[in-house]
Each structure stands twice: as C-alpha cells, then as structure tokens.
Motif scaffolding. Structure first.
Motif, PDB file in Angstrom:
ATOM      1  N   ALA A  25       0.827  -1.203   0.000  1.00  0.00           N
ATOM      2  CA  ALA A  25       0.000   0.000   0.000  1.00  0.00           C
ATOM      3  C   ALA A  25       0.865   1.258   0.000  1.00  0.00           C
ATOM      4  O   ALA A  25       0.576   2.229  -0.705  1.00  0.00           O
ATOM      5  CB  ALA A  25      -0.929  -0.003   1.206  1.00  0.00           C
ATOM      6  N   ALA A  26       1.961   1.236   0.788  1.00  0.00           N
ATOM      7  CA  ALA A  26       2.862   2.392   0.812  1.00  0.00           C
ATOM      8  C   ALA A  26       3.540   2.591  -0.546  1.00  0.00           C
ATOM      9  O   ALA A  26       3.669   3.722  -1.032  1.00  0.00           O
ATOM     10  CB  ALA A  26       3.907   2.218   1.898  1.00  0.00           C
ATOM     11  N   LEU A  27       3.968   1.479  -1.185  1.00  0.00           N
ATOM     12  CA  LEU A  27       4.604   1.582  -2.498  1.00  0.00           C
ATOM     13  C   LEU A  27       3.618   2.105  -3.542  1.00  0.00           C
ATOM     14  O   LEU A  27       3.966   2.962  -4.362  1.00  0.00           O
ATOM     15  CB  LEU A  27       5.138   0.211  -2.921  1.00  0.00           C
ATOM     16  N   THR A  28       2.388   1.605  -3.499  1.00  0.00           N
ATOM     17  CA  THR A  28       1.366   2.070  -4.440  1.00  0.00           C
ATOM     18  C   THR A  28       1.071   3.554  -4.238  1.00  0.00           C
ATOM     19  O   THR A  28       0.918   4.309  -5.205  1.00  0.00           O
ATOM     20  CB  THR A  28       0.084   1.241  -4.275  1.00  0.00           C
ATOM     21  N   GLY A  29       0.991   3.968  -2.964  1.00  0.00           N
ATOM     22  CA  GLY A  29       0.751   5.388  -2.688  1.00  0.00           C
ATOM     23  C   GLY A  29       1.857   6.276  -3.209  1.00  0.00           C
ATOM     24  O   GLY A  29       1.601   7.357  -3.741  1.00  0.00           O
ATOM     25  N   ARG A  30       3.110   5.809  -3.074  1.00  0.00           N
ATOM     26  CA  ARG A  30       4.221   6.603  -3.600  1.00  0.00           C
ATOM     27  C   ARG A  30       4.193   6.658  -5.128  1.00  0.00           C
ATOM     28  O   ARG A  30       4.489   7.697  -5.724  1.00  0.00           O
ATOM     29  CB  ARG A  30       5.551   6.025  -3.115  1.00  0.00           C
ATOM     30  N   LEU A  31       3.855   5.526  -5.766  1.00  0.00           N
ATOM     31  CA  LEU A  31       3.793   5.516  -7.229  1.00  0.00           C
ATOM     32  C   LEU A  31       2.712   6.446  -7.749  1.00  0.00           C
ATOM     33  O   LEU A  31       2.885   7.113  -8.769  1.00  0.00           O
ATOM     34  CB  LEU A  31       3.552   4.092  -7.734  1.00  0.00           C
ATOM     35  N   VAL A  32       1.586   6.498  -7.044  1.00  0.00           N
ATOM     36  CA  VAL A  32       0.499   7.393  -7.454  1.00  0.00           C
ATOM     37  C   VAL A  32       0.960   8.844  -7.438  1.00  0.00           C
ATOM     38  O   VAL A  32       0.539   9.660  -8.264  1.00  0.00           O
ATOM     39  CB  VAL A  32      -0.724   7.184  -6.541  1.00  0.00           C
ATOM     40  N   ILE A  33       1.854   9.188  -6.516  1.00  0.00           N
ATOM     41  CA  ILE A  33       2.366  10.555  -6.441  1.00  0.00           C
ATOM     42  C   ILE A  33       3.522  10.761  -7.412  1.00  0.00           C
ATOM     43  O   ILE A  33       3.627  11.807  -8.062  1.00  0.00           O
ATOM     44  CB  ILE A  33       2.814  10.870  -4.994  1.00  0.00           C
ATOM     45  N   ILE A  34       4.398   9.758  -7.540  1.00  0.00           N
ATOM     46  CA  ILE A  34       5.602   9.917  -8.356  1.00  0.00           C
ATOM     47  C   ILE A  34       5.266   9.992  -9.836  1.00  0.00           C
ATOM     48  O   ILE A  34       5.849  10.813 -10.568  1.00  0.00           O
ATOM     49  CB  ILE A  34       6.576   8.749  -8.080  1.00  0.00           C
ATOM     50  N   ILE A  35       4.339   9.182 -10.323  1.00  0.00           N
ATOM     51  CA  ILE A  35       4.052   9.117 -11.765  1.00  0.00           C
ATOM     52  C   ILE A  35       3.575  10.467 -12.306  1.00  0.00           C
ATOM     53  O   ILE A  35       4.090  10.946 -13.325  1.00  0.00           O
ATOM     54  CB  ILE A  35       3.052   7.987 -12.059  1.00  0.00           C
ATOM     55  N   PRO A  36       2.605  11.158 -11.680  1.00  0.00           N
ATOM     56  CA  PRO A  36       2.224  12.482 -12.216  1.00  0.00           C
ATOM     57  C   PRO A  36       3.359  13.495 -12.180  1.00  0.00           C
ATOM     58  O   PRO A  36       3.526  14.277 -13.125  1.00  0.00           O
ATOM     59  CB  PRO A  36       1.060  12.911 -11.303  1.00  0.00           C
ATOM     60  N   TYR A  37       4.168  13.469 -11.099  1.00  0.00           N
ATOM     61  CA  TYR A  37       5.287  14.401 -11.034  1.00  0.00           C
ATOM     62  C   TYR A  37       6.341  14.079 -12.084  1.00  0.00           C
ATOM     63  O   TYR A  37       6.951  14.983 -12.673  1.00  0.00           O
ATOM     64  CB  TYR A  37       5.910  14.383  -9.642  1.00  0.00           C
ATOM     65  N   ALA A  38       6.580  12.789 -12.336  1.00  0.00           N
ATOM     66  CA  ALA A  38       7.531  12.421 -13.396  1.00  0.00           C
ATOM     67  C   ALA A  38       7.003  12.843 -14.759  1.00  0.00           C
ATOM     68  O   ALA A  38       7.764  13.305 -15.625  1.00  0.00           O
ATOM     69  CB  ALA A  38       7.770  10.912 -13.363  1.00  0.00           C
ATOM     70  N   TRP A  39       5.702  12.717 -14.958  1.00  0.00           N
ATOM     71  CA  TRP A  39       5.082  13.156 -16.208  1.00  0.00           C
ATOM     72  C   TRP A  39       5.280  14.658 -16.415  1.00  0.00           C
ATOM     73  O   TRP A  39       5.659  15.105 -17.504  1.00  0.00           O
ATOM     74  CB  TRP A  39       3.604  12.785 -16.184  1.00  0.00           C
TER      75      TRP A  39
END
Length: 322
Positions: A25-39
């Motif tokens: 859950a923590a990894l998924t939460g970080r990915l949800v934040i990281i992907i838009p910022y990387a975009w």
C-alpha cells in the motif's frame, strides 16, 4: 511422534501478511504521487528549461540557429563558458519593441472577449443538458463532443466559406431581406471571435455540465416556495454552485485562445496582431529562435503565474469556508 512434531511445529506469523499489505500500500501510494510528477517533469519542466535556455542565447547562422550550444565533449570548462555567454538581451528587446507588447495585450483582450461569449452561449446549453431527462443526456453530450471527430483545421476552413462576402451567411441574409449588400466579416476581429467561440465552446460546456448535473435542484424549488423570483434564485443558488465549472471552463477557453495561431491567421487576416502569429513569424519566417523562445516563456508565465495565485486564493477561501 510424527503427529506430535507436526502439531507442535511453529506456524507462519500472522503479522507477516498485514506487514506485506502495508508495504504494498505504501509503495502504491508513492507511485500514485511519483508518476504524475515524473510526467510533469519530463513533458513540461524539461521542455520549458530547454526553451528558456534558448531564450538566453543569441541568434547565429548555424544549425541550430543560436549560440551557445552545450558541447558535452568540452567538459565542465566548456559548459561554464557556455553559461557565461547567456544574457537577458532578448527579454529587454521585447520590452523595447511595442510590437510584442501590443501583441500580448491584443491576445489577452481577444481571448477574454471570446471567453466571455463562450460562457454566455455555453451556460444555457449546459443548463439545458443538465435539466434534460436522463435518457436524453448521453445524446446531447455526444452532440457537444461531435465536432472533435472532425479536423480542427477543416472546421476553421469551413468558416471561411461561411463568412466570406459571397459565403453562405451573406447569401442567407440577402435572401431573407435582412441586408441589401454583403457584410464584411472575414478578416476582422468579429471572425476571430466567431472562430474561437465555435472551436472552444465544448471546453466551456463540458465543465459547466459536470457542475450543473451534480447540483441539488431541490434548492431552487425551496427558494421558489419561499417567494424568491427565478432570476434571484439563479444568481443566489445556481450561479454560485456552478462557479467551479465556470472557472474551469473559462481557463480551458482563455489559455489556448491567448496563444491561438490558426484562427487569427485564417479568419483574421494579415492585419491581426496576436502573440501566436508573432511567435510563428519569429520561428519560421525570421528564424530568430532566441527571441521567439523569449516570447514563448513570457506567454507561459503570463498564463501560469496568475492561475497559480488564483488557485491559492481559491484554496484559502475553501479552507476559511470550512
């Protein structure tokens, strides 16, 4: 003995499964934040930095047509020498030449007027869609989206055939007897307003429809039961509740309309002064990439900075309302 051994063997810890679920859950939460910022980093910030770097360069007869260019083979010393050649001369040039200032002002004025008319036309359309029966709404929504199935350029070209002196509009008005001679609409600001409002009207209607569809219309009925006139009920209930859709629609229309190039070029004629045409001329006619990059940077800041302040003010207002 075997049965006793199996019975007394330690089983897997039941806390392992919850810990694994928490880690996922923590990894998924970080990915949800990281992907838009990387975009945003790859597709917005990096191109913006490249354009900003070109705006600090000088025009050169070369390929690419500016200098300095980063030469990684020269090492850190070569990069430092390239940085030392950067200057803000192109930005000073824009402030000294009234052509660019007038182009910015004209673009903002034309975009603001077009946004106002888009709101004036789009609000009744969105309101009618929101109040229509639920079975009819998908059809109405499809009719709003239907123009996107045709090329934007073809739709703008079609308005040339409609607005020209011998076009369909003038022929219809002469046939009905409203006018005696053709109206001069093409190559005027009126044609630009018509083209922008027509092209970007769906961007105004869709956010308004989304906001109005969620509105509780029992509030209107309650206001009418208390003796509130329909116009007062609209301004006191409907309009404030539709404000998020109004703001979103106005931004979606105003921002692209400010930098519009195709509509002013085809419908406005050569005398139209907008920043999109100026940017095009600097890039492709004059091949002055540094100046055109400076024009693009200032245009981006003109649009993004006020929007950021507006969003911050809106967030503070919502927090105070809570």
């Amino acid at each position: 003995m075997a049965e006793t051994t199996l019975a007394t063997a330690p089983s897997a810890s039941p806390a392992a499964v919850p810990q694994q679920g928490t880690w996922l859950a923590a990894l998924t939460g970080r990915l949800v934040i990281i992907i838009p910022y990387a975009w945003l980093l790859i597709l917005f910030l990096v191109p913006f930095l490249i354009v900003f770097k070109i705006s600090l360069s000088q025009t050169a007869i070369a390929m690419p047509p500016y200098s300095p260019t980063f030469d990684l083979s020269a090492g850190i010393t070569g990069l430092w020498e390239s940085f030392r050649e950067f200057s803000f001369d192109n930005y000073l040039w824009l402030t000294d030449d009234p052509l660019y200032v007038n182009a910015y002002v004209s673009s903002v004025v034309i975009a603001a007027i077009s946004t106002f008319f888009a709101l004036l036309i789009g609000f009744p359309i969105a309101y009618g869609m929101a109040r229509a029966p639920a079975t009819v709404r998908p059809l109405l929504l499809m009719l709003v989206i239907l123009p996107f199935w045709t090329s934007f350029l073809i739709r703008v070209y079609a308005w040339i055939g409609i607005l020209k002196p011998e076009g369909l509009l003038n022929q219809f008005l002469i046939w009905t007897g409203i006018i005696d001679q053709p109206l001069i609409i093409l190559n005027t600001h009126t044609a630009i307003f018509i083209g922008i409002v027509y092209s970007y009207l769906p961007f105004m209607v869709l956010p308004l429809y989304s906001a109005l569809e969620k509105m509780d219309y029992s509030l209107i009925e309650a206001a009418q039961d208390l003796g509130c006139p329909p116009i007062s009920a609209f301004w006191k209930i409907t309009f404030p509740l539709a404000m998020p859709g109004i703001v979103a629609g106005c931004l979606l229309v105003f921002i692209p309309a400010t930098g519009e190039f195709v509509i002013p070029d085809l419908l406005g004629g050569s005398q139209t002064l907008m920043i999109g045409k100026t940017l095009w001329n600097e890039f492709f006619s004059n091949r002055d990439w540094p100046v055109s990059s400076a024009v693009a940077v200032i245009l981006l800041l003109m649009l993004v900075v006020p929007m950021m302040f507006f969003q911050q003010a809106q967030a503070k207002a919502q927090e105070q309302g809570r």
